[in-house]
Design an enzyme around this catalytic site. Structure first.
Site, PDB file in Angstrom:
ATOM      1  N   GLY A  13       0.825  -1.196   0.000  1.00  0.00           N
ATOM      2  CA  GLY A  13       0.000   0.000   0.000  1.00  0.00           C
ATOM      3  C   GLY A  13       0.865   1.253   0.000  1.00  0.00           C
ATOM      4  N   ALA A  15       2.191   2.808   2.440  1.00  0.00           N
ATOM      5  CA  ALA A  15       3.345   2.708   3.343  1.00  0.00           C
ATOM      6  C   ALA A  15       4.497   1.959   2.678  1.00  0.00           C
ATOM      7  CB  ALA A  15       2.934   2.005   4.639  1.00  0.00           C
ATOM      8  N   GLU A 116     -13.439  17.380   7.751  1.00  0.00           N
ATOM      9  CA  GLU A 116     -14.035  16.131   8.206  1.00  0.00           C
ATOM     10  C   GLU A 116     -14.185  16.144   9.719  1.00  0.00           C
ATOM     11  OE1 GLU A 116     -12.424  13.288   4.559  1.00  0.00           O
ATOM     12  OE2 GLU A 116     -11.663  12.954   6.577  1.00  0.00           O
ATOM     13  N   HIS A 244     -16.062   2.707  11.264  1.00  0.00           N
ATOM     14  CA  HIS A 244     -16.492   3.880  10.500  1.00  0.00           C
ATOM     15  C   HIS A 244     -18.004   4.021  10.669  1.00  0.00           C
ATOM     16  CE1 HIS A 244     -17.103   6.820   7.349  1.00  0.00           C
ATOM     17  NE2 HIS A 244     -15.790   6.939   7.242  1.00  0.00           N
ATOM     18  N   ARG A 292     -15.205  10.014  15.180  1.00  0.00           N
ATOM     19  CA  ARG A 292     -15.837   8.791  14.698  1.00  0.00           C
ATOM     20  C   ARG A 292     -16.341   7.863  15.805  1.00  0.00           C
ATOM     21  NH1 ARG A 292     -11.969   7.119   9.542  1.00  0.00           N
ATOM     22  NH2 ARG A 292     -12.633   8.840   8.202  1.00  0.00           N
ATOM     23  N   HIS A 353     -13.368  -0.620  10.504  1.00  0.00           N
ATOM     24  CA  HIS A 353     -12.728   0.228   9.496  1.00  0.00           C
ATOM     25  C   HIS A 353     -11.218   0.363   9.655  1.00  0.00           C
ATOM     26  CE1 HIS A 353     -12.323   3.432   6.587  1.00  0.00           C
ATOM     27  NE2 HIS A 353     -11.867   4.289   7.505  1.00  0.00           N
ATOM     28  N   GLU A 377      -0.970   1.075   8.673  1.00  0.00           N
ATOM     29  CA  GLU A 377      -1.999   0.634   9.615  1.00  0.00           C
ATOM     30  C   GLU A 377      -1.552  -0.509  10.512  1.00  0.00           C
ATOM     31  OE1 GLU A 377      -6.762  -0.555   9.636  1.00  0.00           O
ATOM     32  OE2 GLU A 377      -5.784   0.002   7.751  1.00  0.00           O
ATOM     33  N   ARG A 388      -8.559   7.333  15.888  1.00  0.00           N
ATOM     34  CA  ARG A 388      -7.891   8.059  14.803  1.00  0.00           C
ATOM     35  C   ARG A 388      -8.725   9.237  14.315  1.00  0.00           C
ATOM     36  NH1 ARG A 388      -8.079   7.804   9.089  1.00  0.00           N
ATOM     37  NH2 ARG A 388      -9.501   6.024   9.131  1.00  0.00           N
TER      38      ARG A 388
END
Length: 528
Positions: A13, A15, A116, A244, A292, A353, A377, A388
């Site tokens: 990914g 990372a 957000e 999420h 969240r 999530h 992650e 987070r």
């Protein structure tokens, strides 16, 4: 077969690829990326909302971003890690742009910033509503065009190699554990090959697949965390699983459930019950833009008291053409199941999530196992604390990939290949009947975790999960000892290990804090 690489990267990914590009540019060594599927199938590509960084200095600053991160993390975040990421974020954005990633801009050339949940300012850079996909696309192109990086797709890492494989007894109290590479399943021969390395990076992503419903792809089985734990590495904060608040309610899709980005609430969408009643005012003054963990628990509570399987997200009050422009993929996806989001509310529910915990690393991204780094992650940098902050994950991955690369390059000349590592003993076979057992056990792990270790927990539920997982662990380890390693049984082992770690660390936290909510420990007032 035995292979040698200076840098062995497990996971592809943002990372893993960021690290690969950094070390390939700065060091004339060999670099390999191990991907258990293809390079384009990663959690990164599923991230819709965006990536957080202070860019509009006219209204925003580092102190605001730091404060927002600490508040969202319920003041459990490591202040040093938070400052490290926030202050290095703008440079990380420049790295992404240099690698070919595009972010949406306004007519005047400035970034089109979103806001957000939990953010006090507009600081989310994005590419429409598929930012993760755009980042993955840009990095994949840069990696594939780099002749110094070898990409090995459909290869599966079984275990990392330490002194344990040289015959030494390694425990959690053993000092100076070192990583010498990994054992990897070759997709063509189905044999386990030995990959020796001077530096190894874990970038294996998240753990969402251990739950029955998740926004993560089915490959998110926590492989890197489980491998590091079995190698006696330090794993921390696993109780903090972020659900999420808003994935599309569609029982036909569970892995992955389709994400309705938080940016839609930043755009003005409002959470409501199916009858149109708003409810977030009962839970937090920030309403639909609360962090969240608060929003997910609020939705979970409303679903339980009203006997609902979903609530709704209403964006019908916004200009239809603007909505389509900002969220084209969400519009098309909802339309495909008969919902026009410009005229109808979107059915949503919480879903597993993001893993805030993982392999504990320092500011250089190095784990408690020497020569083993972890980024993204699968790592626990301390940035996220108990919860987070939205869009902090992608930026964390790029910042720590750079830190890990710089530290690894500075030290790699002190590391040699360990040539005494034995090859894998691949005695055993796997029957079709055993494959059925593996599939059934994977479903049981998801059911146990969702039922007993979900958004709301209790001591009794956690104890029940522990008992079920312990039984599955004994059965699976017995099977693993008798068969040749395959991806499916290795993933099952990893899922059980991860489920165990989440449950055990949840049992050890005798308070309700951040994402960990236990009804036996009433939460204290939260500092804002």
């Amino acid at each position: 077969m035995i292979y040698h690489y200076d840098f062995l990267i497990i996971g592809g990914g943002v990372a893993g690829m960021s690290f690969a590009l950094k070390v390939a540019k700065a060091h004339k060594g060999t670099v390999a990326i191990i991907c258990k599927t293809t390079l384009d199938e990663a959690n990164t590509a599923k991230a819709q909302g965006g990536i957080a960084s202070v860019t509009n200095l006219a209204v925003d600053n580092f102190d605001k971003h730091i404060h927002d991160t600490m508040v969202a993390g319920d003041w459990l975040s490591d202040p040093k890690a938070v400052e490290h990421v926030v202050r290095n974020a703008p440079a990380a954005i420049e790295d992404l742009v240099q690698w070919g990633v595009n972010f949406d801009k306004k007519a005047d050339g400035s970034y089109d910033l979103h806001r957000e949940g939990g953010h006090s300012e507009f600081r989310i850079l994005h590419h429409q509503d598929d930012t993760g996909f755009e980042i993955q696309r840009g990095l994949m192109a840069a990696v594939r065009n780099n002749p110094d990086i070898t990409v090995l797709e459909n290869h599966f890492a079984v275990e990392i190699i330490t002194q344990h494989h040289l015959g030494m007894e390694v425990t959690r109290r053993t000092p100076d554990i070192e990583c010498y590479g990994a054992y990897v399943i070759n997709p063509d021969t189905q044999k386990v090959d030995t990959y020796l390395s001077r530096v190894t990076l874990m970038a294996t992503g998240g753990t969402g697949a251990v739950y029955a419903t998740t926004s993560n792809p089915s490959i998110a089985t926590g492989d890197g965390i489980a491998m590091a734990y079995r190698a006696k590495g330090t794993v921390k904060d696993m109780e903090f699983v972020q659900f999420h608040p808003t994935v599309l309610y569609n029982p036909a899709e569970t892995h992955p459930a389709f994400l309705i980005t938080e940016a839609m609430r930043g755009y003005g969408a409002i959470l409501k019950l199916p009858d149109g009643t708003e409810f977030m005012q009962k839970y937090d003054p920030r309403l639909s833009l609360a962090p969240r963990d608060i929003v997910a628990r609020a939705i979970d509570h409303e679903m339980k008291i009203h006997g609902l399987d979903h609530v709704c997200l209403d964006v019908t009050m916004k200009d239809p053409e603007e909505t389509k422009k900002h969220f084209p993929h969400i519009y098309e996806k909802c339309l495909s199941i008969g919902i026009d989001i410009t005229k109808q509310m979107i059915p949503v529910c919480p879903s597993a999530h993001y893993m805030c915990g993982g392999i504990k690393v320092d500011l250089n991204g190095e784990s408690s196992i020497h020569r083993l780094y972890a980024v993204g992650e699968c790592s626990c940098t301390g940035l996220h604390g108990g919860n987070r902050l939205a869009s902090n994950s992608l930026i964390e991955a790029v910042v720590y990939a750079k830190s890990a690369a710089e530290h690894a390059i500075a030290n790699i000349d002190n590391y040699k290949f360990q040539e005494n590592v034995p090859e894998w003993n691949d005695f055993g076979t796997l029957t079709n009947e055993e494959k059925v057992l593996i599939t059934q056990d994977e479903k049981e792990v998801g059911q146990v975790m969702s039922t007993y270790v979900g958004i709301v927990r209790s001591n009794l539920r956690l104890k029940r999960a522990w008992t079920r997982l312990d039984m599955l662990y004994e059965e699976t380890e017995d099977l693993f000892r008798r068969v040749k390693p395959t991806r499916d049984i290795c993933e099952l082992r990893n899922m059980i290990n991860v489920g165990y770690l989440i449950t055990r660390q949840a049992m050890e936290r005798h308070e309700s804090r951040g994402l960990h909510y236990n009804v036996d420990y009433p939460p204290k007032p939260r500092k804002i």
